[in-house]
Motif scaffolding. Structure first.
Motif, mmCIF file in Angstrom:
data_model
loop_
_atom_site.group_PDB
_atom_site.id
_atom_site.type_symbol
_atom_site.label_atom_id
_atom_site.label_comp_id
_atom_site.label_asym_id
_atom_site.label_seq_id
_atom_site.Cartn_x
_atom_site.Cartn_y
_atom_site.Cartn_z
ATOM 1 N N VAL A 138 0.846 -1.203 0.000
ATOM 2 C CA VAL A 138 0.000 0.000 0.000
ATOM 3 C C VAL A 138 0.879 1.249 0.000
ATOM 4 N N PHE A 139 1.920 1.246 0.838
ATOM 5 C CA PHE A 139 2.833 2.381 0.873
ATOM 6 C C PHE A 139 3.554 2.558 -0.475
ATOM 7 N N GLU A 140 3.905 1.449 -1.098
ATOM 8 C CA GLU A 140 4.568 1.538 -2.412
ATOM 9 C C GLU A 140 3.657 2.209 -3.439
ATOM 10 N N GLU A 141 2.365 1.900 -3.369
ATOM 11 C CA GLU A 141 1.427 2.519 -4.302
ATOM 12 C C GLU A 141 1.292 4.017 -4.044
ATOM 13 N N ILE A 142 1.257 4.390 -2.773
ATOM 14 C CA ILE A 142 1.179 5.821 -2.446
ATOM 15 C C ILE A 142 2.431 6.548 -2.934
ATOM 16 N N GLU A 143 3.595 5.912 -2.781
ATOM 17 C CA GLU A 143 4.830 6.513 -3.277
ATOM 18 C C GLU A 143 4.767 6.752 -4.787
ATOM 19 N N LEU A 144 4.227 5.769 -5.498
ATOM 20 C CA LEU A 144 4.149 5.891 -6.960
ATOM 21 C C LEU A 144 3.187 6.994 -7.383
ATOM 22 N N GLN A 145 2.030 7.046 -6.748
ATOM 23 C CA GLN A 145 0.994 7.977 -7.183
ATOM 24 C C GLN A 145 1.301 9.422 -6.812
ATOM 25 N N TYR A 146 2.031 9.631 -5.738
ATOM 26 C CA TYR A 146 2.301 11.004 -5.288
ATOM 27 C C TYR A 146 3.773 11.406 -5.444
ATOM 28 N N ASP A 147 4.590 10.483 -5.938
ATOM 29 C CA ASP A 147 6.016 10.735 -6.129
ATOM 30 C C ASP A 147 6.662 11.228 -4.845
ATOM 31 N N ILE A 148 6.517 10.430 -3.807
ATOM 32 C CA ILE A 148 7.118 10.750 -2.507
ATOM 33 C C ILE A 148 7.932 9.538 -2.050
ATOM 34 N N LYS A 149 8.584 9.681 -0.905
ATOM 35 C CA LYS A 149 9.320 8.580 -0.288
ATOM 36 C C LYS A 149 8.801 8.370 1.120
ATOM 37 N N ILE A 150 8.399 7.121 1.422
ATOM 38 C CA ILE A 150 7.885 6.783 2.747
ATOM 39 C C ILE A 150 8.956 6.011 3.511
#
Length: 289
Positions: free
Chosen positions: A227-239
């Protein structure tokens, strides 16, 4: 009278001509000798004209062959790659008007000048394919290959995961690890396991598999890391996770909302919290900390 005088003026002075010395021209050859030589030349065989070998034609043919081979090699080797960066979605039109909708951080490569001879692409990431009917169409990824003639389907090929959902037509999926294969019909979902085998599932709601096309991301009993990987992809951030969170998430987030809203929707039910760090990083910690 006048005419007679003019006529007399035109007559040559014979006395003057007779007074000139006689000149005799001698010939070195007799008439018989001249005739013999002339007859000899007439009867002599005609020497055939020399045929000039046109060497330049050989070089021209060789040059044409080299140019043809070079051109064929160029159209067969030239590859076009399209990459959809993080935080974006991109629609790609292939040479046959097939359409590929790329999810964030996905790429597709193909040979545009060789397309009429071979419809083949290399793909990594996630995308929805709408393929125009025609010759065999092949999509190759690290852990699987998909073959179709004319259909629509979704492929997820990230890391060591390979999943295909068929929407229309027929799709053949092949595992590159074991050559295991299966034929998918509409509403079929297949994925390649870690040991290279292919498992088949029937989808009750196939639209959930492609909700990303509408910027909606649905998760059912999904490991939190994915889930975190998907958020990183969609918002271009690093978690950055401060701790090891072996958790399962069921829920959703919409990309029309801010990244903070998406993280809140994911973290809050699991007892996690986040803070924004430098360089667009988001740090995840437990509420207990």
């Amino acid at each position: 009278m006048k005419n007679d005088n003019q006529h007399n003026e035109l007559k040559p002075d014979m006395d003057f001509i007779n007074s000139l010395p006689k000149i005799e021209v001698t010939y070195s050859k007799s008439k018989e000798d001249v005739w013999k030589e002339l007859s000899k030349k007439i009867s002599a065989p005609v020497t055939p004209a020399k045929v000039i070998k046109m060497q330049w034609m050989k070089y021209a043919v060789a040059a044409c062959i080299l140019i043809l081979l070079g051109f064929t090699g160029f159209i067969n080797l030239y590859t076009k790659t399209i990459h959809c960066p993080k935080g974006e979605h991109l629609s790609v039109n292939l040479p046959d008007q097939s359409i590929v909708d790329l999810n964030a951080n996905s790429s597709i490569s193909y040979k545009p000048y060789w397309w009429k001879f071979s419809r083949k692409v290399k793909f990594e990431g996630e995308a929805f394919f709408t393929i125009t009917k025609g010759s065999k169409f092949e999509i190759a990824s690290n852990y699987g290959k998909t073959y179709i003639l004319g259909t629509s389907f979704n492929i997820y090929a990230r890391g060591n995961q390979y999943k295909v959902t068929c929407y229309t037509g027929k799709v053949k999926v092949v595992s590159t690890l074991t050559s295991d294969k299966i034929l998918l019909l509409p509403n079929d979902h297949a994925f390649v396991t870690k040991n290279g085998k292919i498992e088949l599932q029937k989808c009750k709601n196939t639209e959930d598999k492609i909700s990303w096309r509408n910027n909606l991301f649905l998760f059912t009993k999904t490991p939190l890391q994915l889930v975190f990987e998907e958020i990183e992809l969609q918002y271009d951030i690093k978690i950055v996770e401060k701790g090891k969170f072996d958790l399962i998430y069921t829920g959703k987030f919409g990309k029309e909302k801010s990244v903070e809203t998406a993280l809140h929707n994911v973290c809050m039910p699991l007892g996690l919290k986040f803070v924004k760090g430098p360089n667009n990083n988001y740090i995840i910690t437990s509420n207990a900390q």
